[in-house]
Design a protein around this motif. Structure first.
Motif, PDB file in Angstrom:
ATOM      1  N   GLY A 130       0.897  -1.084   0.149  1.00  0.00           N
ATOM      2  CA  GLY A 130       0.032   0.014  -0.027  1.00  0.00           C
ATOM      3  C   GLY A 130       0.778   1.373  -0.029  1.00  0.00           C
ATOM      4  N   GLY A 131       0.128   2.170  -0.509  1.00  0.00           N
ATOM      5  CA  GLY A 131       0.945   3.608  -0.461  1.00  0.00           C
ATOM      6  C   GLY A 131       0.406   4.584   0.176  1.00  0.00           C
ATOM      7  N   VAL A 132       1.317   5.861   0.269  1.00  0.00           N
ATOM      8  CA  VAL A 132       0.597   7.134   1.135  1.00  0.00           C
ATOM      9  C   VAL A 132      -0.860   7.437   0.719  1.00  0.00           C
ATOM     10  CG1 VAL A 132       1.039   9.475   1.523  1.00  0.00           C
ATOM     11  CG2 VAL A 132       2.958   7.790   1.584  1.00  0.00           C
ATOM     12  N   ALA A 133      -1.294   7.434  -0.850  1.00  0.00           N
ATOM     13  CA  ALA A 133      -2.325   8.015  -1.282  1.00  0.00           C
ATOM     14  C   ALA A 133      -3.557   7.126  -0.755  1.00  0.00           C
ATOM     15  CB  ALA A 133      -2.372   8.203  -2.730  1.00  0.00           C
ATOM     16  N   GLU A 134      -3.258   5.871  -0.913  1.00  0.00           N
ATOM     17  CA  GLU A 134      -4.255   4.702  -0.256  1.00  0.00           C
ATOM     18  C   GLU A 134      -4.384   5.211   1.240  1.00  0.00           C
ATOM     19  OE1 GLU A 134      -2.326   2.788  -3.697  1.00  0.00           O
ATOM     20  OE2 GLU A 134      -1.795   4.072  -2.244  1.00  0.00           O
TER      21      GLU A 134
END
Length: 348
Positions: free
Chosen positions: A328-332
């Motif tokens: 997972g990433g920061v935007a998610e």
């Protein structure tokens, strides 16, 4: 209602029966029936078939309707904007990415962000207006008021009310948090932290800067002034090189300098030293790594950080804290700033 929604979310496509909802929440069957009837009327829940019972007639199971609502998550890095549209389960249904200069100033950046967020929501048929927009960017900042403090290297942002400025432009609720906190929240809500509801982990983000998101007791720890996690500006070398924050020998400056020289193993060793300080201070369960610099050489960073933590653990006669690259990433994670409160998570 939030408790029931969260159980529907975690049950997935298989669904969960009203009796199970009552047992898991401690609510009466009558209360559960009223809540689920309201959720179905609002289009948030639907029947998902029947399940055999140990006695009596088969039980009807319910599931969440993921497409019943959407949230936008924005990651404002120093040189890039990544935007995602997610459904109620957090699954990404749309994505946009553009170059962005944080140094262009608040007005220019707010205009670009508003344009991308609007285009993202319009680009997914049937998505409608988002429930809200979560924005994650480098700190320090005031999460409660949505006001930025002095982002390292960008003093023009100091005191800018980003949340209110975006809410006026977009006409939907906006939540602002540090990139590391948002990512940690997404990992905690999604269970990717692997530490359980009462567990703890540190998410270390190394990209154009270095920071940490802390989850303690299953909850994101922001601190009394929402300033926790300024991990990159701990001094580990008193006579070290100057850092953009004004100190010398910060772990961020040392890590980024080693990466710029192509010495990834050295950068991993420095990051491991700082991670070891954090593990010793907070006694956390695991360390998760993320960010563009990490994902460019994930094996080297996992090995390097793990080696330092392993050596410290051996000297103390303890088991080493596990280290791995986060999913997972920061935007998610930023999208979960909007979604988490819907499911009874106060982190958002």
């Amino acid at each position: 209602m939030a408790l029931v929604l969260d159980l529907l979310r975690t049950a997935g496509a298989e669904g969960i029966s009203r009796l199970e909802l009552a047992e898991r929440t401690g609510l009466t069957p009558q209360a559960v029936s009223k809540i689920t009837a309201r959720l179905r009327a609002d289009g948030l829940a639907t029947e998902a078939g029947r399940r055999a019972s140990t006695g009596g007639k088969p039980r009807t199971v319910l599931r969440l309707v993921p497409e019943a609502g959407h949230a936008v998550g924005l990651h404002l890095d120093r040189d890039e904007l990544r935007a995602v549209l997610v459904d109620l389960t957090g699954a990404v249904t749309g994505e946009r990415r553009i170059s962005l200069d944080l140094g262009a100033g608040p007005e220019a950046v707010v205009g670009a962000v508003a344009e991308e967020a609007g285009a993202l929501a319009r680009g997914v048929p049937g998505a409608g207006s988002p429930l809200g927009i979560g924005v994650a960017l480098p700190g320090p900042l005031d999460h409660a008021r949505g006001v930025l403090h002095r982002v390292t290297g960008f003093p023009e942002w100091d005191g800018f009310p980003l949340r209110d400025a975006l809410a006026r432009r977009l006409g939907v609720p906006v939540v602002v948090d540090k990139d590391t906190n948002a990512a940690a929240l997404g990992l905690a809500v999604g269970g990717a932290g692997g530490a359980g509801e009462s567990g703890s982990f540190a998410y270390l983000y190394l990209g154009t800067g270095l920071g940490a998101g802390l989850v303690i007791g299953g909850t994101v720890h922001r601190g009394a002034r929402t300033g926790a996690g300024e991990f990159g500006h701990q001094v580990v070398q008193l006579d070290g090189p100057p850092c953009g924050c004004g100190n010398r020998g910060c772990v961020e400056a040392l890590c980024l300098a080693a990466v710029a020289r192509g010495e990834v193993d050295e950068a991993a060793r420095v990051l491991g030293t700082a991670a070891g300080n954090l593990v010793a201070l907070l006694d956390i369960d695991r360390v998760l790594l993320g960010g563009r610099t990490i994902t460019a050489a994930p094996g080297a960073f996992v090995r390097g950080v793990g080696a330092v933590l392993g050596e410290r653990a051996r000297r103390a006669g303890e088991e080493a804290v596990p280290v791995r690259v986060a999913s997972g990433g920061v935007a998610e994670g930023a999208a979960h700033l909007v979604l988490a409160p819907l499911f009874g998570r106060a982190d958002g």
